[in-house]
Motif scaffolding. Structure first.
Motif, mmCIF file in Angstrom:
data_model
loop_
_atom_site.group_PDB
_atom_site.id
_atom_site.type_symbol
_atom_site.label_atom_id
_atom_site.label_comp_id
_atom_site.label_asym_id
_atom_site.label_seq_id
_atom_site.Cartn_x
_atom_site.Cartn_y
_atom_site.Cartn_z
ATOM 1 N N SER A 245 0.839 -1.204 0.000
ATOM 2 C CA SER A 245 0.000 0.000 0.000
ATOM 3 C C SER A 245 0.874 1.254 0.000
ATOM 4 C CB SER A 245 -0.976 -0.003 1.179
ATOM 5 O OG SER A 245 -0.319 0.248 2.399
ATOM 6 N N ARG A 246 2.087 1.130 0.552
ATOM 7 C CA ARG A 246 3.029 2.246 0.513
ATOM 8 C C ARG A 246 3.430 2.587 -0.929
ATOM 9 N NH1 ARG A 246 6.714 0.429 4.809
ATOM 10 N NH2 ARG A 246 5.302 1.161 6.417
ATOM 11 N N HIS A 247 3.429 1.568 -1.801
ATOM 12 C CA HIS A 247 3.788 1.784 -3.203
ATOM 13 C C HIS A 247 2.567 1.878 -4.108
ATOM 14 C CE1 HIS A 247 7.954 1.180 -2.245
ATOM 15 N NE2 HIS A 247 7.722 -0.021 -1.750
ATOM 16 N N ASP A 248 1.390 2.081 -3.501
ATOM 17 C CA ASP A 248 0.154 2.174 -4.282
ATOM 18 C C ASP A 248 -0.145 0.941 -5.111
ATOM 19 O OD1 ASP A 248 -0.888 4.598 -3.480
ATOM 20 O OD2 ASP A 248 0.466 5.724 -4.786
ATOM 21 N N LEU A 249 0.291 -0.217 -4.626
ATOM 22 C CA LEU A 249 -0.042 -1.458 -5.315
ATOM 23 C C LEU A 249 -1.241 -2.071 -4.608
ATOM 24 C CD1 LEU A 249 3.558 -2.964 -5.519
ATOM 25 C CD2 LEU A 249 2.276 -1.991 -7.426
ATOM 26 N N ASN A 250 -2.143 -2.633 -5.399
ATOM 27 C CA ASN A 250 -3.275 -3.334 -4.822
ATOM 28 C C ASN A 250 -2.885 -4.768 -4.564
ATOM 29 O OD1 ASN A 250 -5.742 -2.024 -4.336
ATOM 30 N ND2 ASN A 250 -5.867 -1.567 -6.530
ATOM 31 N N TYR A 251 -2.589 -5.100 -3.323
ATOM 32 C CA TYR A 251 -2.069 -6.424 -3.018
ATOM 33 C C TYR A 251 -2.824 -7.041 -1.856
ATOM 34 C CZ TYR A 251 1.208 -9.869 -1.030
ATOM 35 O OH TYR A 251 1.779 -10.998 -0.518
ATOM 36 N N ILE A 252 -3.236 -8.276 -2.053
ATOM 37 C CA ILE A 252 -3.858 -9.023 -0.955
ATOM 38 C C ILE A 252 -3.238 -10.404 -0.898
ATOM 39 C CG2 ILE A 252 -6.000 -10.048 -0.069
ATOM 40 C CD1 ILE A 252 -7.370 -7.629 -1.623
ATOM 41 N N LYS A 253 -2.742 -10.760 0.266
ATOM 42 C CA LYS A 253 -2.105 -12.064 0.472
ATOM 43 C C LYS A 253 -3.167 -13.148 0.519
ATOM 44 C CE LYS A 253 1.204 -14.818 2.379
ATOM 45 N NZ LYS A 253 1.013 -15.977 1.493
ATOM 46 N N LEU A 254 -2.911 -14.259 -0.182
ATOM 47 C CA LEU A 254 -3.837 -15.396 -0.166
ATOM 48 C C LEU A 254 -3.088 -16.665 0.243
ATOM 49 C CD1 LEU A 254 -5.647 -14.519 -3.510
ATOM 50 C CD2 LEU A 254 -6.547 -14.152 -1.215
ATOM 51 N N ASP A 255 -3.785 -17.797 0.221
ATOM 52 C CA ASP A 255 -3.207 -19.014 0.806
ATOM 53 C C ASP A 255 -2.398 -19.901 -0.126
ATOM 54 O OD1 ASP A 255 -4.405 -18.331 3.161
ATOM 55 O OD2 ASP A 255 -6.267 -19.405 2.706
ATOM 56 N N GLY A 256 -2.456 -19.655 -1.436
ATOM 57 C CA GLY A 256 -1.835 -20.594 -2.378
ATOM 58 C C GLY A 256 -0.345 -20.378 -2.585
ATOM 59 N N ASN A 257 0.199 -20.968 -3.676
ATOM 60 C CA ASN A 257 1.640 -20.894 -3.924
ATOM 61 C C ASN A 257 2.015 -20.277 -5.276
ATOM 62 O OD1 ASN A 257 0.868 -22.933 -5.605
ATOM 63 N ND2 ASN A 257 1.994 -24.556 -4.550
ATOM 64 N N VAL A 258 1.010 -19.833 -6.049
ATOM 65 C CA VAL A 258 1.296 -19.200 -7.337
ATOM 66 C C VAL A 258 1.231 -17.683 -7.175
ATOM 67 C CG1 VAL A 258 0.632 -18.977 -9.755
ATOM 68 C CG2 VAL A 258 0.270 -21.153 -8.569
ATOM 69 N N GLY A 259 2.380 -17.032 -7.244
ATOM 70 C CA GLY A 259 2.409 -15.577 -7.156
ATOM 71 C C GLY A 259 1.875 -14.980 -8.440
ATOM 72 N N CYS A 260 1.101 -13.901 -8.333
ATOM 73 C CA CYS A 260 0.532 -13.279 -9.529
ATOM 74 C C CYS A 260 0.958 -11.830 -9.604
ATOM 75 C CB CYS A 260 -0.987 -13.263 -9.484
ATOM 76 S SG CYS A 260 -1.727 -14.854 -9.206
ATOM 77 N N MET A 261 1.296 -11.390 -10.810
ATOM 78 C CA MET A 261 1.540 -9.967 -11.020
ATOM 79 C C MET A 261 0.806 -9.575 -12.286
ATOM 80 S SD MET A 261 5.064 -7.971 -11.451
ATOM 81 C CE MET A 261 5.018 -7.170 -13.016
ATOM 82 N N VAL A 262 -0.182 -8.709 -12.138
ATOM 83 C CA VAL A 262 -1.097 -8.434 -13.241
ATOM 84 C C VAL A 262 -1.382 -6.942 -13.295
ATOM 85 C CG1 VAL A 262 -3.321 -9.099 -14.240
ATOM 86 C CG2 VAL A 262 -2.166 -10.678 -12.690
ATOM 87 N N ASN A 263 -1.640 -6.406 -14.511
ATOM 88 C CA ASN A 263 -2.046 -4.999 -14.548
ATOM 89 C C ASN A 263 -3.546 -4.870 -14.790
ATOM 90 O OD1 ASN A 263 -1.811 -5.722 -17.290
ATOM 91 N ND2 ASN A 263 -1.358 -3.627 -17.897
ATOM 92 N N GLY A 264 -4.220 -4.274 -13.848
ATOM 93 C CA GLY A 264 -5.661 -4.084 -13.912
ATOM 94 C C GLY A 264 -6.370 -5.087 -13.019
#
Ligand code: GDP
Ligand code: MN
Length: 386
Positions: A245-264
């Motif tokens: 949130s400090r970098h204005d990224l919309n990030y929510i931690k979840l329980d799985g093992n596949v990291g996602c980086m997506v625009n939009g």
């Protein structure tokens, strides 16, 4: 945004919701002082952003100020584990010292936004004190609901209907109606997304008070409530979410093992869906924003690699506002600087996609590439599970 019980009670009492007398203490000596003032019998309540404290040993009765001091000494600094904290628990920094009341009945009141009905809903149940999720699952007919038209607000007849269904009468009935109206006013005026009183106490004398209180707020409305925004306790939040949130990224931690980086955000949701459709579990929701700067890509990667649960990552970028070659350069730069070792599947689409793919190929780094979302998901899931 979430706040502590004592903070929720401060807000609620400003709107006329009745709460027990009490004060917050961050050391045992202060706990004793408060107990001397409001006691002698008090309840010592651990303040963490999670429920189930009673069962976890974070809510204790003290008969004397000395006992209150001892209990505060035990509870402050303890690592409290409840069914809502996860096995790692939460460290307790403060306790709420409250006048101990004699319990007659424990009821439940909750106000949330019902997204399907597009309106707030006030829920009431006589089955308070315990886990309301269990009541909702096993005996839903014991939860009474009143939907609120936002234009007209919570009507008197609706409050009376709920109080009647709770089996209240006489002065208790009147107090409950007043309580419900005050609670709704607090919920609405503070742009809350949740206001939950569990238990709502009916004392042996028939008085109505909030024994516990929980409030969550709509983050997008916090700018209208600087006093509430100030109540944020970063220690209670996931450190990676705070960093994001400090970098204005919309990030929510979840329980799985596949990291996602997506625009939009829409694409991010679709990406999580397709990962699950392919038999995997996303480790996070991460929207770097439609524009995606090189800086955002780097910050996002930093967060992904800091999460020890991420075993492989899926980068899914649509070059609409942004060009794929810019993103590809950002990815290569970040991967080199951060020394990324997790396997990464990259799917680029949109403006300058061919150039983007070439930059990735020529980088000498080992990325897996995919042309469609489905292909990307089917590649990343086995990589994460290896
Ligand atoms: P939670 O377990 O995190 O939801 O914490 P609560 O604030 O709901 O407290 C748990 C339980 O402690 C309540 O359901 C009550 O049974 C008990 N409790 C809390 N305050 C008092 C009090 O003033 N007097 C008595 N006798 N019990 C209390
Ligand atoms: Mn409770």
């Amino acid at each position: 945004m979430k706040i502590h019980e004592y903070q929720a009670k401060q807000i609620l009492s400003q709107f006329g919701v009745r709460i027990p007398r009490g004060e917050i203490a961050d050391n045992p000596a202060r706990a004793r002082e408060i107990a001397e003032e409001i006691g002698p019998r008090v309840v010592v309540k651990a303040q963490i952003h999670a429920g189930g404290r009673g069962k976890g040993g974070g809510v204790k009765l003290a008969n004397t100020p000395g006992e209150a001091e001892n209990l505060a000494d035990q509870i402050i600094g303890m690592n409290l584990v409840t069914h809502q904290t996860g096995p790692e628990g939460k460290r307790v920094k403060r306790v709420l010292i409250e006048d101990a009341l004699d319990i007659g009945r424990e009821l439940y009141i909750g106000i949330v936004i019902d997204r399907a009905q597009e309106s707030p809903v006030v829920m009431a149940s006589s089955e308070g004190g315990m886990e309301i999720e269990k009541v909702a699952a096993e005996t839903p007919e014991l939860i009474f609901k009143e939907h609120i038209d936002p234009a007209t607000g919570f009507q008197g007849f609706q409050a009376r209907k709920l109080a009647f269904k709770l089996g209240l009468s006489g002065d208790t009935f009147k107090q409950a109606v007043k309580f419900l109206s005050a609670l709704y006013k607090a919920f609405q005026s503070s742009d809350a997304s949740l206001a939950e009183i569990n238990p709502l106490l009916i004392t042996k004398q028939g008085d109505v008070l909030a024994l516990d209180a929980k409030m969550n707020f709509d983050d997008n409305a916090l700018r209208r409530h600087p006093d509430i925004a100030e109540m944020r306790d970063l220690d209670e939040e996931d450190p990676l979410e705070v960093e994001a949130s400090r970098h204005d990224l919309n990030y929510i931690k979840l329980d799985g093992n596949v990291g996602c980086m997506v625009n939009g955000a829409g694409l991010a949701m679709a990406t999580m869906d397709i990962i699950m459709y392919s038999g995997g579990m996303p480790a996070n929701f991460l929207d770097v924003g439609g524009g995606v700067s090189e800086e955002a890509v780097k910050n996002a990667f930093q967060i992904l690699v800091s999460d020890k649960d991420v075993k492989a990552a899926l980068v899914n970028i649509f070059g609409g506002i942004v060009r794929c070659d810019l993103v590809a350069n950002g990815i290569v730069k970040a991967a080199k600087e951060l020394d990324l070792t997790i396997p990464m599947v990259i799917r680029l689409e949109g403006t300058n996609v061919e150039l983007g793919k070439k930059i990735l190929q020529d980088s000498g780094l080992s990325f897996f590439s995919a042309s469609s979302m489905k292909e990307a998901a089917e590649k990343v899931v086995p990589l994460a599970n290896q």
